[in-house]
Enzyme design. Structure first.
Site, mmCIF file in Angstrom:
data_model
loop_
_atom_site.group_PDB
_atom_site.id
_atom_site.type_symbol
_atom_site.label_atom_id
_atom_site.label_comp_id
_atom_site.label_asym_id
_atom_site.label_seq_id
_atom_site.Cartn_x
_atom_site.Cartn_y
_atom_site.Cartn_z
ATOM 1 C CD GLU A 156 -4.980 -8.235 -3.144
ATOM 2 O OE1 GLU A 156 -4.429 -9.106 -3.068
ATOM 3 O OE2 GLU A 156 -3.754 -7.717 -3.999
ATOM 4 C CE LYS B 290 -5.570 -11.937 -5.272
ATOM 5 N NZ LYS B 290 -3.706 -11.324 -4.630
ATOM 6 C CB CYS C 63 -4.087 -8.520 -7.145
ATOM 7 S SG CYS C 63 -2.550 -8.364 -7.400
#
Length: 648
Positions: free
Chosen positions: A49, A119, A175
């Site tokens: 990330e 994200k 994540c």
């Protein structure tokens, strides 16, 4: 050659050395790892990330010109330097769109920015402050973004499909997305993604690595997918938190490979994933496809160019030659205990249901009948029934050796069961006389099969006389190969090992000897384990030794069990099965031997299907079963021609 020969695509997860807030330096490190991955034939490479900037840059993310703009310039350099090859690369980058900053993954190939995935779930608890800098993907207004001089799709509804391999489709999440109640990757999988990549920056806490490991395994199983999890390493800021660079690759709930944590140098983990197997599994699992109804809107599919496969095409992934037998001793111990418990529970239920308190069982002194007796012994103990109710019958015939006969006698005595010895030779001689068969014609099929049928007749009739349940002793491997006599050991009132392959039978007997047997039982069990596998239907040699060795006739059972696993569990055809067998048995068996044994397996599996269609009840113990009422349905007259043609 396609991008995924035999369904295998080579993937890599990379945790580079990192300089927080220094995109120019970070991209050079990323390019160095890209070259190392190319040398290993990697086709898909995933970085952590925000790998171009570092995850812990904090309020420096507000520097749109220096840090965010620097990341865009670094991405342009990555595109420029990778334009000459087709490896697919996913890197983490902050992306500024319409006055919002998105924590994103950029997917690139051959100098082209294919798409950008933002994200969705931003942690804003405990040590996390992502909501301070970034917006969720749900806040994105645009479906495209201009980045590094290219206008490309933006969104979480993107799938990246390899042009020449329909089973290779990539979906991306970042994540915290994985930790959500409904991860985006679940929707990606339902929409067709077989490969799920997670670019992550998850800090280390005591026991957190194990939790992540289980999370990745479970998600790969739930999504019936390959899952690549790549975490930030020790060079992220350690102001209050430490990162360790955990890299995980799981496939359908099994962990394929894991990198080492806390490395100071860069880490590159490479393995092969079987996207064809995943597609087969999804077709098989009807509940998986039912989930398509929860996808909120159609996905956009973005085309990836074919990615040349490594040459020569050998796998870096280990192919287990004994898929039914765990190599780890602790796991093997647990597996044996579980299988033995399933067997005893199944037989216990059948005895309770019928109200029968006696059992007949043919005890030859070989492995299969030994395991069956051990299961019956344990079941009687669990039900509080006296072992005197177990009627073991040893029935010496023309091929019975003194060793196996003695093993049968000693095992029955050591187990405390009732043993009856019935010599079948007089009855067989009478039968040969009745049908006009010369006793000297020991090579005929009738000579062998009449012995098996005579034994089963005795056991069935004895069960009727004694009010007993006849327990069969055959195993899954024999059922697959038709290595049973029709109307004889092919039938019983309950088959306790019908779901247990031969390679596991041996391990189960060994496990009982080590954990459940008395000292007296242990000695005879070891003697049985040391005895070659044989049906003992042909007369022994002049020295009394066994001459009819099953594995000399069919090939090694470990090879046949491997073929069985490939066919039933992986859905692999003969060509792929042979490819996998070469990998699994490299250095042990030559390819031509494997090819010959596979021909035997295919021929017998097709020709002997009629026996399996009438297989008796027995407990399913694993993911592979041949019960006509459960896992496997196949017409008895199916042609084997196409299967054998693949082996020419």
């Amino acid at each position: 050659m396609s991008s995924a020969p035999y369904g295998f695509l080579r993937v890599g997860g990379a945790c580079p050395r990192l300089w927080v807030a220094d995109p120019a330096r970070n991209v050079e490190e990323i390019l160095r790892i890209v070259e190392a991955a190319r040398a290993q034939g990697v086709q898909l490479l995933v970085f952590p990330e925000l790998s171009l900037t570092g995850y812990t840059a904090g309020d420096l993310f507000f520097s749109l010109t220096t840090l965010v703009g620097g990341a865009e310039r670094a991405l342009a350099r990555l595109l420029e330097k990778t334009a000459a090859h087709r490896m697919v690369i996913a890197v983490g980058i902050p992306v500024h769109v319409d006055g919002k900053l998105f924590n994103s993954a950029a997917v690139v190939q051959a100098g082209r920015l294919v798409g950008v995935v933002p994200k969705t779930y931003l942690p804003g608890y405990k040590e996390y402050y992502e909501e301070r800098w970034f917006a969720s993907s749900r806040e994105a207004l645009a479906e495209e973004v201009r980045l590094a001089g290219q206008t490309v799709p933006l969104g979480t509804d993107l799938l990246f499909a390899v042009a020449d391999e329909p089973s290779a489709v990539l979906g991306v999440e970042i994540c915290e997305d994985l930790w959500a109640a409904v991860p985006p990757s679940s929707l990606h999988a339902l929409a067709g993604a077989t490969i799920l990549a997670n670019l992550s920056a998850s800090n280390e806490l005591v026991a957190k690595a194990e939790y992540r490991r289980e999370l990745v395994k479970v998600q790969s199983g739930r999504a019936v997918a390959a899952y690549l999890y790549v975490n930030s390493g020790v060079h992220e800021s350690t102001t209050d938190v430490v990162f360790a660079g955990q890299i995980l690759v799981a496939e359908n709930a099994a962990l394929l490979v894991e990198g080492r944590r806390f490395r100071r140098e860069a880490e590159l983990v490479v393995t092969d994933i079987d996207v064809e197997r995943l597609t087969v599994e999804r077709i098989r699992q009807t509940t998986f496809s039912d989930g398509v109804h929860i996808i909120p809107s159609p996905y956009r599919r973005l085309a990836l160019e074919p990615i040349p496969a490594p040459r020569p095409h050998t796998l870096v992934r280990r192919i287990d030659p004994n898929p039914f037998v765990p190599s780890d001793p602790a796991q093997l111990d647990e597996r044996c205990e579980e299988v033995f418990s399933i067997q005893t529970a199944g037989l216990g239920k059948r005895l309770e249901h019928t109200g029968v308190q006696r059992v007949t069982l043919g005890l030859s002194g070989g492995l299969d009948s030994t395991l069956a007796l051990l299961v019956v012994d344990r079941t009687f103990d669990l039900l509080g029934l006296p072992r005197e109710g177990i009627l073991a019958v040893t029935m010496p015939g023309f091929g019975t050796s003194s060793r196996t006969l003695q093993n049968a006698r000693e095992l029955a005595c050591a187990s405390g069961v009732h043993l009856r010895e019935i010599d079948i030779r007089p009855a067989c001689r009478q039968h040969m006389k009745d049908i006009g068969l010369d006793e000297k014609d020991a090579s005929s099929l009738a000579f062998e099969n009449m012995q098996a049928r005579e034994r089963t007749q005795i056991l069935m009739d004895l069960a009727n006389k004694e009010g007993a349940l006849h327990v069969g002793t055959g195993d899954l491997s024999e059922l697959a190969l038709g290595w049973t006599t029709f109307g004889a050991d092919q039938i019983s009132m309950y088959h306790v090992s019908s779901g247990v392959p031969k390679t596991l039978v041996r391990q189960l007997v060994s496990w009982v000897a080590a954990h459940r047997a008395s000292a007296r039982e242990r000695d005879v069990l070891q003697s049985i384990l040391d005895t070659p596998v044989s049906p003992e239907l042909l007369p022994p040699g002049a020295d009394g030794a066994i001459v009819q060795l099953t594995e000399d006739l069919l090939g090694p059972y470990e090879a046949h069990d491997f073929f069985l696993f490939c066919l039933l569990r992986l859905g692999a055809g003969p060509r792929k099965t042979l490819f996998l067998a070469r990998q699994a048995f490299s250095g042990r068996y030559e390819e031509e031997a494997l090819r010959a044994w596979l021909r035997v397996f295919v021929s017998r599996f097709f020709d002997q299907q009629y026996k399996r269609s009438m297989a008796p009840d027995g407990p399913k113990v694993g993911s592979v079963s041949l019960s006509p009422r459960g896992d496997w349905r196949m017409p008895s007259d199916a042609s084997k021609a196409a299967w054998l043609a693949e082996l020419e």
